[in-house]
Scaffold this motif. Structure first.
Motif, PDB file in Angstrom:
ATOM      1  N   ALA A  36       2.799 -14.921   1.020  1.00 25.25           N
ATOM      2  CA  ALA A  36       1.233 -14.967   1.168  1.00 25.25           C
ATOM      3  C   ALA A  36       0.575 -14.804   2.525  1.00 25.25           C
ATOM      4  CB  ALA A  36       0.783 -16.310   0.517  1.00 25.25           C
ATOM      5  N   PHE A  37       0.829 -15.192   3.442  1.00 22.92           N
ATOM      6  CA  PHE A  37      -0.164 -14.673   4.959  1.00 22.92           C
ATOM      7  C   PHE A  37      -0.210 -13.442   4.677  1.00 22.92           C
ATOM      8  CE2 PHE A  37       0.733 -13.896   9.427  1.00 22.92           C
ATOM      9  CZ  PHE A  37      -0.138 -13.929   9.665  1.00 22.92           C
ATOM     10  N   VAL A  38       1.309 -12.775   4.612  1.00 23.67           N
ATOM     11  CA  VAL A  38       1.450 -11.108   5.347  1.00 23.67           C
ATOM     12  C   VAL A  38       0.448 -10.519   4.145  1.00 23.67           C
ATOM     13  CG1 VAL A  38       2.993  -9.538   5.235  1.00 23.67           C
ATOM     14  CG2 VAL A  38       3.882 -11.489   6.264  1.00 23.67           C
ATOM     15  N   SER A  39       0.850 -10.296   2.826  1.00 26.58           N
ATOM     16  CA  SER A  39       0.048  -9.617   1.305  1.00 26.58           C
ATOM     17  C   SER A  39      -1.536  -9.546   1.659  1.00 26.58           C
ATOM     18  CB  SER A  39      -0.044 -10.367   0.343  1.00 26.58           C
ATOM     19  OG  SER A  39       2.089 -10.442   0.324  1.00 26.58           O
ATOM     20  N   ILE A  40      -1.780 -11.033   2.292  1.00 24.03           N
ATOM     21  CA  ILE A  40      -3.116 -11.144   2.076  1.00 24.03           C
ATOM     22  C   ILE A  40      -4.090 -10.637   3.146  1.00 24.03           C
ATOM     23  CG2 ILE A  40      -5.500 -12.909   2.585  1.00 24.03           C
ATOM     24  CD1 ILE A  40      -3.241 -14.478   0.599  1.00 24.03           C
ATOM     25  N   PHE A  41      -3.587 -10.876   4.681  1.00 21.12           N
ATOM     26  CA  PHE A  41      -3.639 -10.180   6.102  1.00 21.12           C
ATOM     27  C   PHE A  41      -3.724  -8.704   5.524  1.00 21.12           C
ATOM     28  CE2 PHE A  41      -0.292  -9.690   8.731  1.00 21.12           C
ATOM     29  CZ  PHE A  41      -0.736  -8.463   9.247  1.00 21.12           C
ATOM     30  N   TRP A  42      -2.624  -8.038   4.971  1.00 20.93           N
ATOM     31  CA  TRP A  42      -2.201  -6.460   5.498  1.00 20.93           C
ATOM     32  C   TRP A  42      -3.603  -5.695   4.997  1.00 20.93           C
ATOM     33  CZ3 TRP A  42       2.986  -4.962   5.100  1.00 20.93           C
ATOM     34  CH2 TRP A  42       3.224  -3.316   5.372  1.00 20.93           C
ATOM     35  N   THR A  43      -3.846  -6.944   3.193  1.00 25.13           N
ATOM     36  CA  THR A  43      -4.426  -6.495   2.252  1.00 25.13           C
ATOM     37  C   THR A  43      -6.437  -6.217   2.822  1.00 25.13           C
ATOM     38  OG1 THR A  43      -2.937  -7.198   0.048  1.00 25.13           O
ATOM     39  CG2 THR A  43      -5.625  -6.087  -0.277  1.00 25.13           C
ATOM     40  N   CYS A  44      -6.558  -7.430   3.448  1.00 24.08           N
ATOM     41  CA  CYS A  44      -7.947  -7.270   3.841  1.00 24.08           C
ATOM     42  C   CYS A  44      -7.858  -6.160   4.913  1.00 24.08           C
ATOM     43  CB  CYS A  44      -8.268  -8.725   4.457  1.00 24.08           C
ATOM     44  SG  CYS A  44      -8.311  -9.992   3.820  1.00 24.08           S
ATOM     45  N   SER A  45      -7.394  -6.397   5.655  1.00 27.09           N
ATOM     46  CA  SER A  45      -7.218  -5.662   6.776  1.00 27.09           C
ATOM     47  C   SER A  45      -7.361  -3.380   7.089  1.00 27.09           C
ATOM     48  CB  SER A  45      -6.170  -4.939   8.323  1.00 27.09           C
ATOM     49  OG  SER A  45      -4.841  -5.229   7.540  1.00 27.09           O
ATOM     50  N   VAL A  46      -6.853  -3.222   5.121  1.00 30.12           N
ATOM     51  CA  VAL A  46      -6.203  -1.956   4.646  1.00 30.12           C
ATOM     52  C   VAL A  46      -7.718  -1.584   3.928  1.00 30.12           C
ATOM     53  CG1 VAL A  46      -3.865  -1.529   5.409  1.00 30.12           C
ATOM     54  CG2 VAL A  46      -4.471  -2.148   3.025  1.00 30.12           C
ATOM     55  N   THR A  47      -8.133  -2.188   3.053  1.00 23.10           N
ATOM     56  CA  THR A  47      -8.955  -1.729   2.083  1.00 23.10           C
ATOM     57  C   THR A  47      -9.865  -1.421   2.668  1.00 23.10           C
ATOM     58  OG1 THR A  47      -8.403  -3.901   0.408  1.00 23.10           O
ATOM     59  CG2 THR A  47     -10.148  -2.868  -0.178  1.00 23.10           C
ATOM     60  N   ALA A  67      -5.507  -6.320  14.266  1.00 22.13           N
ATOM     61  CA  ALA A  67      -5.190  -5.821  12.653  1.00 22.13           C
ATOM     62  C   ALA A  67      -4.283  -4.751  11.570  1.00 22.13           C
ATOM     63  CB  ALA A  67      -6.147  -6.947  11.683  1.00 22.13           C
ATOM     64  N   GLN A  68      -4.373  -4.017  12.516  1.00 17.37           N
ATOM     65  CA  GLN A  68      -3.643  -2.401  11.894  1.00 17.37           C
ATOM     66  C   GLN A  68      -2.713  -2.266  12.705  1.00 17.37           C
ATOM     67  OE1 GLN A  68      -4.922   0.107   9.317  1.00 17.37           O
ATOM     68  NE2 GLN A  68      -6.182  -1.832   9.448  1.00 17.37           N
ATOM     69  N   VAL A  69      -2.563  -2.982  13.448  1.00 16.27           N
ATOM     70  CA  VAL A  69      -0.832  -2.750  14.249  1.00 16.27           C
ATOM     71  C   VAL A  69      -0.134  -3.883  14.355  1.00 16.27           C
ATOM     72  CG1 VAL A  69      -1.913  -1.347  16.412  1.00 16.27           C
ATOM     73  CG2 VAL A  69      -1.625  -3.937  16.466  1.00 16.27           C
ATOM     74  N   LEU A  70      -1.203  -4.835  13.197  1.00 11.98           N
ATOM     75  CA  LEU A  70       0.698  -5.938  13.213  1.00 11.98           C
ATOM     76  C   LEU A  70       0.987  -6.138  11.766  1.00 11.98           C
ATOM     77  CD1 LEU A  70      -1.730  -8.806  15.129  1.00 11.98           C
ATOM     78  CD2 LEU A  70       0.457  -8.033  15.948  1.00 11.98           C
ATOM     79  N   GLN A  71       0.426  -5.074  10.620  1.00 14.39           N
ATOM     80  CA  GLN A  71       0.559  -4.721   9.335  1.00 14.39           C
ATOM     81  C   GLN A  71       2.425  -4.440   9.976  1.00 14.39           C
ATOM     82  OE1 GLN A  71      -1.171  -1.816   8.606  1.00 14.39           O
ATOM     83  NE2 GLN A  71      -3.350  -2.966   8.324  1.00 14.39           N
ATOM     84  N   PHE A  72       3.174  -3.654  10.609  1.00 15.69           N
ATOM     85  CA  PHE A  72       3.792  -3.629  10.480  1.00 15.69           C
ATOM     86  C   PHE A  72       4.632  -4.875  11.838  1.00 15.69           C
ATOM     87  CE2 PHE A  72       2.802   0.347   9.574  1.00 15.69           C
ATOM     88  CZ  PHE A  72       2.949  -0.100   7.824  1.00 15.69           C
TER      89      PHE A  72
END
Length: 467
Positions: free
Chosen positions: A252-263, A356-361
């Protein structure tokens, strides 16, 4: 050399450098593919008769493809291995990029870009799993972070190439522009030849002799399986464990923060010239402003990459969301300001969102174990693209119906959501080896639930073994 030295503590060698280049190439293509359509749309839309609805749909088509490709790529990478899937993306890039040259309708272009998106979605789990499972601990964070640097480098290259091809290609300039991705895809296929399978994946499948052969090939004859730290609790995880046994919270954490950073990033990227025009930057200001802002995204990722080990994952993520949200709020508030101020605020957002971008992976590859690592990356990437696709599709309608100020405020709200989730849920993994970072023992409550699940399954497993 002692046989007890972990391969995560060996020096960063030539193999690691080559593997990094091979893996970041996929993200370069990703940034190129997703950005070049925004420049080409202005020219191709009149020729194909596209209205605002179809413009948004085509811009979002690759993101929809990533949603599908992430699920497929993650599952297949965990099931079939890293090496096989490593070549699927490049082949698809070449085939479907070339086919774009002959499209005659919006429907055809949507279908082809959807397939390219599937290729991108496959790239995410396989390229990152390869890197994290070979890299030394000290280089893990920076090298995974470099994937996003190359995404923005690919995006910058897309703007530069597109501007050149549209000027010299005449009425078919946009066709050459979209087909140009095939060249990068072919180069990516070539440089990946000779890559060995991940020994961690081989170990997870019980193929110990093959894993040891790879370890000796990469690290030298004095290394063996004894140098490979791996989870030894006796339980084989499956893809369903992403949603329970303690890993659901991490998912849940990864999916939400990734979504909020890329949208917001994808939405702005796909329509950068139109967004800048709405902010009263037109003509050369809009064209060169798009390139400058893209380069500042690269700068932001490079700065974040250099701080991912020193500042730490958690602090970097929280600060990134905080300052980038502030920049978007100011863009909405000062949307009628001078051109230089608008560019400065856009530049500030580009630099600040880098963390936030670099932490997505980095995060999904560190906090999930080998058996489900690629699945976690693919699952997170897919879920994040729901928001990214929706944002990309809706931004022309938002600009038309709500105006630029409201559009920027919505983007700021999404970013602030990422800030809150990160503050509540982001762990710190910078000083942990890969096995410890992925272990639930770092979360006492989750680990207790996990061990209870193991205990409850052991009697049934023992019966099955006897049968």
């Amino acid at each position: 050399m002692s046989t007890t030295i972990s391969i995560e503590d060996v020096p960063f060698n030539r193999f690691h450098k080559i593997l990094t280049v091979r893996s970041v190439g996929g993200l370069f293509v990703d940034g190129y593919v997703l950005s070049i359509i925004g420049v080409a749309l202005a020219t191709l839309s009149p020729q194909l008769g596209l209205d605002a609805f179809w413009q948004g749909l085509i811009a979002a088509s690759a993101l929809v493809g990533i949603f599908v490709g992430g699920f497929i790529g993650g599952a297949l990478t965990d099931k079939l291995g890293r090496r096989l899937l490593y070549f699927v993306g490049p082949v698809m890039f070449v085939a479907f990029s070339v086919a774009q040259f002959w499209v005659q309708s919006g429907e055809q272009l949507f279908a082809l870009r959807f397939m390219i998106g599937i290729a991108v979605g496959i790239e995410y789990p396989v390229a990152t799993a390869f890197l994290v499972e070979f890299l030394p601990k000290k280089q893990r964070g920076p090298c995974l972070a470099s994937l996003n640097v190359m995404w923005f480098a690919g995006a910058a290259a897309a703007f530069i190439v597109a501007e050149s091809l549209l000027h010299v290609g005449g009425e078919n300039g946009w066709r050459w522009t979209l087909a140009s991705t095939a060249v990068i895809g072919a180069l990516l296929f070539i440089i990946r030849l000779g890559t060995p399978e991940s020994p961690r994946w081989l170990m997870s499948k019980g193929r110990h002799s093959e894993a040891e052969a790879v370890i000796r090939r990469v690290y030298g004859p004095r290394f063996s399986l004894a140098n490979l730290p791996e989870n030894r609790d006796g339980r084989k995880l499956k893809i369903r464990d992403l949603l329970h046994a303690g890993y659901g919270k991490r998912m849940a954490f990864v999916s939400i923060f990734w979504t909020c950073s890329v949208t917001p990033v994808f939405a702005v990227y796909a329509f950068a010239p139109r967004v800048l025009d709405a902010l009263h930057l037109s003509g050369e200001w809009a064209s060169y402003g798009s390139i400058a802002i893209t380069l500042l995204f690269v700068v932001g990722c490079v700065l974040a990459m250099r701080r991912v080990n020193t500042l730490g994952r958690r602090k970097l993520l929280i600060r990134s969301f905080l300052w980038s949200a502030l920049a978007l709020l100011l863009l909405g508030w000062m949307n009628n300001g001078p051109s230089l101020l608008i560019l400065a605020l856009f530049g500030a957002y580009a630099v600040c969102i880098g963390g936030a971008q670099v932490l997505q992976f980095v995060y999904p590859n560190e906090i999930f174990p080998t058996e489900i690592r690629a699945g976690a990356v693919g699952f997170s990437a897919s879920l994040s693209r729901i928001g990214a696709a929706a944002g990309t599709w809706l931004i022309p309608l938002s600009l038309q119906n709500l105006g630029i100020a409201s559009t920027m405020y919505i983007a700021a709200g999404i970013t602030l959501t990422g800030l809150v989730v990160s503050w509540l849920m982001a762990p710190e993994t910078k000083d942990l080896n890969l096995d410890d970072a992925a272990s639930l023992s770092t979360d006492p409550q989750a680990y207790a639930r996990y061990r209870d699940t193991i205990q409850s399954e052991r009697p049934r497993s023992a019966i099955n073994d006897r049968i």
